[in-house]
Design an enzyme around this catalytic site. Sequence first.
Site, PDB file in Angstrom:
ATOM      1  N   ALA A  34       4.564  -2.881   9.402  1.00  0.00           N
ATOM      2  CA  ALA A  34       3.500  -2.579   8.697  1.00  0.00           C
ATOM      3  C   ALA A  34       2.603  -1.604   9.579  1.00  0.00           C
ATOM      4  O   ALA A  34       1.953  -2.073  10.659  1.00  0.00           O
ATOM      5  CB  ALA A  34       2.789  -3.791   8.116  1.00  0.00           C
ATOM      6  N   ALA A  35       2.190  -0.545   8.757  1.00  0.00           N
ATOM      7  CA  ALA A  35       1.401   0.433   9.463  1.00  0.00           C
ATOM      8  C   ALA A  35       0.942   1.661   8.443  1.00  0.00           C
ATOM      9  O   ALA A  35       1.731   1.748   7.535  1.00  0.00           O
ATOM     10  CB  ALA A  35       2.024   0.820  10.701  1.00  0.00           C
ATOM     11  N   ARG A  36       0.083   2.269   8.775  1.00  0.00           N
ATOM     12  CA  ARG A  36      -0.187   3.689   8.286  1.00  0.00           C
ATOM     13  C   ARG A  36       0.430   4.473   9.358  1.00  0.00           C
ATOM     14  O   ARG A  36       0.057   4.332  10.470  1.00  0.00           O
ATOM     15  CB  ARG A  36      -1.673   3.907   8.270  1.00  0.00           C
ATOM     16  CG  ARG A  36      -2.645   3.214   7.491  1.00  0.00           C
ATOM     17  CD  ARG A  36      -2.720   3.567   6.136  1.00  0.00           C
ATOM     18  NE  ARG A  36      -3.873   2.604   5.332  1.00  0.00           N
ATOM     19  CZ  ARG A  36      -3.011   1.741   4.616  1.00  0.00           C
ATOM     20  NH1 ARG A  36      -1.798   1.759   4.619  1.00  0.00           N
ATOM     21  NH2 ARG A  36      -3.875   0.918   3.827  1.00  0.00           N
ATOM     22  N   SER A  37       1.032   5.485   8.838  1.00  0.00           N
ATOM     23  CA  SER A  37       1.833   6.536   9.637  1.00  0.00           C
ATOM     24  C   SER A  37       1.971   7.886   9.267  1.00  0.00           C
ATOM     25  O   SER A  37       2.926   8.502   9.594  1.00  0.00           O
ATOM     26  CB  SER A  37       3.335   5.796   9.752  1.00  0.00           C
ATOM     27  OG  SER A  37       4.093   5.806   8.584  1.00  0.00           O
TER      28      SER A  37
ATOM     29  N   THR B 134       6.682   4.163  18.393  1.00  0.00           N
ATOM     30  CA  THR B 134       6.918   5.775  17.812  1.00  0.00           C
ATOM     31  C   THR B 134       7.114   6.499  18.929  1.00  0.00           C
ATOM     32  O   THR B 134       6.344   6.494  19.941  1.00  0.00           O
ATOM     33  CB  THR B 134       5.879   6.042  16.790  1.00  0.00           C
ATOM     34  OG1 THR B 134       6.068   7.476  16.746  1.00  0.00           O
ATOM     35  CG2 THR B 134       4.463   5.846  17.256  1.00  0.00           C
TER      36      THR B 134
ATOM     37  N   TYR C 289      -2.598   8.339  15.356  1.00  0.00           N
ATOM     38  CA  TYR C 289      -1.563   7.596  14.973  1.00  0.00           C
ATOM     39  C   TYR C 289      -0.784   7.230  16.093  1.00  0.00           C
ATOM     40  O   TYR C 289      -0.502   5.997  16.273  1.00  0.00           O
ATOM     41  CB  TYR C 289      -0.596   8.384  14.175  1.00  0.00           C
ATOM     42  CG  TYR C 289       0.751   7.766  13.969  1.00  0.00           C
ATOM     43  CD1 TYR C 289       0.843   6.501  13.230  1.00  0.00           C
ATOM     44  CD2 TYR C 289       1.815   8.538  14.135  1.00  0.00           C
ATOM     45  CE1 TYR C 289       2.220   5.741  13.035  1.00  0.00           C
ATOM     46  CE2 TYR C 289       3.080   7.904  14.042  1.00  0.00           C
ATOM     47  CZ  TYR C 289       3.388   6.547  13.658  1.00  0.00           C
ATOM     48  OH  TYR C 289       4.522   5.950  13.450  1.00  0.00           O
TER      49      TYR C 289
ATOM     50  N   LEU D 270      11.023  15.861   7.015  1.00  0.00           N
ATOM     51  CA  LEU D 270      11.772  17.142   6.566  1.00  0.00           C
ATOM     52  C   LEU D 270      12.933  16.988   5.768  1.00  0.00           C
ATOM     53  O   LEU D 270      13.151  17.444   4.994  1.00  0.00           O
ATOM     54  CB  LEU D 270      12.246  17.530   8.013  1.00  0.00           C
ATOM     55  CG  LEU D 270      13.156  19.040   7.879  1.00  0.00           C
ATOM     56  CD1 LEU D 270      12.249  20.063   7.096  1.00  0.00           C
ATOM     57  CD2 LEU D 270      13.553  19.480   9.263  1.00  0.00           C
TER      58      LEU D 270
ATOM     59  N   ASP E 243       2.797  20.803  17.851  1.00  0.00           N
ATOM     60  CA  ASP E 243       4.351  20.558  17.718  1.00  0.00           C
ATOM     61  C   ASP E 243       5.236  20.928  18.659  1.00  0.00           C
ATOM     62  O   ASP E 243       5.081  22.143  18.829  1.00  0.00           O
ATOM     63  CB  ASP E 243       4.545  21.482  16.125  1.00  0.00           C
ATOM     64  CG  ASP E 243       5.023  20.718  14.887  1.00  0.00           C
ATOM     65  OD1 ASP E 243       4.880  19.370  15.317  1.00  0.00           O
ATOM     66  OD2 ASP E 243       5.312  21.055  13.828  1.00  0.00           O
TER      67      ASP E 243
ATOM     68  N   SER F  15       0.841  -1.181  -0.227  1.00  0.00           N
ATOM     69  CA  SER F  15      -0.155   0.052   0.009  1.00  0.00           C
ATOM     70  C   SER F  15       0.856   1.210   0.075  1.00  0.00           C
ATOM     71  O   SER F  15       0.654   2.272  -0.692  1.00  0.00           O
ATOM     72  CB  SER F  15      -1.026  -0.136   1.217  1.00  0.00           C
ATOM     73  OG  SER F  15      -0.271  -0.370   2.546  1.00  0.00           O
TER      74      SER F  15
HETATM   75  N1  LIG Z   1       9.789   6.712   9.327  1.00  0.00           N
HETATM   76  C1  LIG Z   1       9.765   7.343  10.557  1.00  0.00           C
HETATM   77  O1  LIG Z   1      10.382   8.244  10.929  1.00  0.00           O
HETATM   78  C2  LIG Z   1       9.111   6.527  11.821  1.00  0.00           C
HETATM   79  C3  LIG Z   1       9.348   7.115  12.869  1.00  0.00           C
HETATM   80  C4  LIG Z   1       8.502   6.174  13.937  1.00  0.00           C
HETATM   81  C5  LIG Z   1       8.020   5.224  13.659  1.00  0.00           C
HETATM   82  N2  LIG Z   1       7.852   4.726  12.701  1.00  0.00           N
HETATM   83  C6  LIG Z   1       7.011   3.552  12.131  1.00  0.00           C
HETATM   84  O2  LIG Z   1       7.859   2.446  11.675  1.00  0.00           O
HETATM   85  C7  LIG Z   1       7.310   1.776  10.495  1.00  0.00           C
HETATM   86  C8  LIG Z   1       7.801   1.594   9.249  1.00  0.00           C
HETATM   87  O3  LIG Z   1       7.849   3.008   8.833  1.00  0.00           O
HETATM   88  P1  LIG Z   1       8.193   3.377   7.368  1.00  0.00           P
HETATM   89  O4  LIG Z   1       8.676   4.967   7.307  1.00  0.00           O
HETATM   90  O5  LIG Z   1       9.074   2.464   6.806  1.00  0.00           O
HETATM   91  O6  LIG Z   1       6.949   3.297   6.519  1.00  0.00           O
HETATM   92  P2  LIG Z   1       6.528   2.802   5.029  1.00  0.00           P
HETATM   93  O7  LIG Z   1       5.052   3.180   4.884  1.00  0.00           O
HETATM   94  O8  LIG Z   1       7.606   3.003   4.276  1.00  0.00           O
HETATM   95  O9  LIG Z   1       6.445   1.103   5.414  1.00  0.00           O
HETATM   96  C9  LIG Z   1       5.272   0.648   6.011  1.00  0.00           C
HETATM   97  C10 LIG Z   1       5.202  -0.733   5.072  1.00  0.00           C
HETATM   98  O10 LIG Z   1       4.003  -1.497   5.588  1.00  0.00           O
HETATM   99  C11 LIG Z   1       3.157  -1.923   4.479  1.00  0.00           C
HETATM  100  N3  LIG Z   1       1.602  -1.929   4.921  1.00  0.00           N
HETATM  101  C12 LIG Z   1       1.059  -1.181   5.257  1.00  0.00           C
HETATM  102  N4  LIG Z   1      -0.305  -1.493   5.952  1.00  0.00           N
HETATM  103  C13 LIG Z   1      -0.239  -2.959   5.622  1.00  0.00           C
HETATM  104  C14 LIG Z   1      -1.097  -3.945   5.642  1.00  0.00           C
HETATM  105  N5  LIG Z   1      -2.435  -3.761   6.261  1.00  0.00           N
HETATM  106  N6  LIG Z   1      -0.638  -4.939   5.361  1.00  0.00           N
HETATM  107  C15 LIG Z   1       0.496  -5.199   4.997  1.00  0.00           C
HETATM  108  N7  LIG Z   1       1.430  -4.414   4.834  1.00  0.00           N
HETATM  109  C16 LIG Z   1       1.324  -3.214   4.994  1.00  0.00           C
HETATM  110  C17 LIG Z   1       3.297  -0.933   3.295  1.00  0.00           C
HETATM  111  O11 LIG Z   1       3.136  -1.094   2.177  1.00  0.00           O
HETATM  112  C18 LIG Z   1       4.826  -0.499   3.787  1.00  0.00           C
HETATM  113  O12 LIG Z   1       5.647  -1.324   2.755  1.00  0.00           O
HETATM  114  C19 LIG Z   1       5.971   1.932  10.642  1.00  0.00           C
HETATM  115  O13 LIG Z   1       4.979   1.295  11.386  1.00  0.00           O
HETATM  116  C20 LIG Z   1       5.742   3.473  11.305  1.00  0.00           C
HETATM  117  O14 LIG Z   1       4.592   3.826  12.112  1.00  0.00           O
HETATM  118  C21 LIG Z   1       8.441   5.216  11.581  1.00  0.00           C
END
Ligand SMILES: NC(=O)c1ccc[n+]([C@@H]2O[C@H](COP(=O)([O-])OP(=O)(O)OC[C@H]3O[C@@H](n4cnc5c(N)ncnc54)[C@H](O)[C@@H]3O)[C@@H](O)[C@H]2O)c1
Length: 315
Positions: A71-74, A114, A138, A185, A279, A34
């Site tokens: 895997a998550a919405r973020s 997070t 979130y 950022l 923020d 996704s």
């Molecule tokens: N990037 C950051 O700075 C940050 C900071 C804190 C926490 N996180 C957490 O780290 C994790 C990874 O972040 P990221 O930046 O790599 O995000 P990303 O969106 O690049 O990766 C998330 C992946 O999960 C998959 N996914 C989403 N919903 C799914 C579902 N229902 N079933 C199967 N796959 C699914 C997506 O296709 C994607 O490949 C997330 O859980 C996010 O909340 C990220």
Amino acid sequence: MRVLVAGGAGYIGSVVTAALVADGHEVTVLDDLSTGHADAVVEGARLAQVSLHDSAPVLADVRPDAVLHFAARSLVAVSQQQPEDYWSTNVAGSLALLEAMRAVDCRRIVFSSTAATYGEPDQVPIREDAPTRPTNTYGASKLAVDHMLTSYAVAHGFAAVSLRYFNVAGAAFGLGERHATETHLIPLALQVAAGQRESLTVFGRDYPTPDGTCIRDYVHVGDLSDAHLLALSAPSAGEHRIYNLGNGTGFSVQEVVDAAREVTGHEIPTVDGPRRPGDPAQLVASSDLIRADLGWTPRHTDLVGIVRDAWDVAR
Ligand SMILES: NC(=O)c1ccc[n+]([C@@H]2O[C@H](COP(=O)([O-])OP(=O)(O)OC[C@H]3O[C@@H](n4cnc5c(N)ncnc54)[C@H](O)[C@@H]3O)[C@@H](O)[C@H]2O)c1
């Protein structure tokens, strides 16, 4: 080890998948693509394009020794407008994954939590015993999964680690951020340098910080990956550990812009905008606990180096 990486086609999951494969683990990525990319899954790992909600048959087939769950919405703002997607994917999806694990007697998990679980801190740097008062859906959905893991550890003998990341940045194994909706950022500044955006908005220059812009903690994705490999074998059955992961040093928005200018040689025009609601002036992690318990030491703490790594794969 046989490892299942949920969300392994995304930014952080793909880097950790590459590190696991390089370490000789047998890796299956479960991802619905996704927000991820099939070509981010390194050779040597298998990709099952499946949602978290339908993970049971994949787990039954793979029979992993451990699961890493990215895997998550973020997107914070979207989580306020469409909370149902966040409760469904982040909470119900995680529950489905945990139940699929239980069905095949796999009880070892590392979960991407997070800094957003803490909300506005009373004290900086933020320690793991700080109050958890998320200010958006979130953060609340991630905190719910942290609670879920505690109860699965107690009731079902899970060995679980929640890693609470601050701002993840940089690149490793040639893999960097490729989010269709970018809110972070460093990639936004680099998109301006690459001519994909006209300018960067700086939200607030009147914060009580040395240059007036917000201070955040940027942790390199390669250091984050190291922490996952350490966390994988750390807890015993019945234990749920929670660790913050940050650089330990905060950098201001202006410092990030200056670093991006230095790395890219581009002017990166900025536009001053108002403060964004919710923020805080400073969000910096104390990562003392994971350093003491697991011997984790970030290797990439220099901001210019982090930005350079991101720029090298963005071009
Ligand atoms: N990037 C950051 O700075 C940050 C900071 C804190 C926490 N996180 C957490 O780290 C994790 C990874 O972040 P990221 O930046 O790599 O995000 P990303 O969106 O690049 O990766 C998330 C992946 O999960 C998959 N996914 C989403 N919903 C799914 C579902 N229902 N079933 C199967 N796959 C699914 C997506 O296709 C994607 O490949 C997330 O859980 C996010 O909340 C990220």
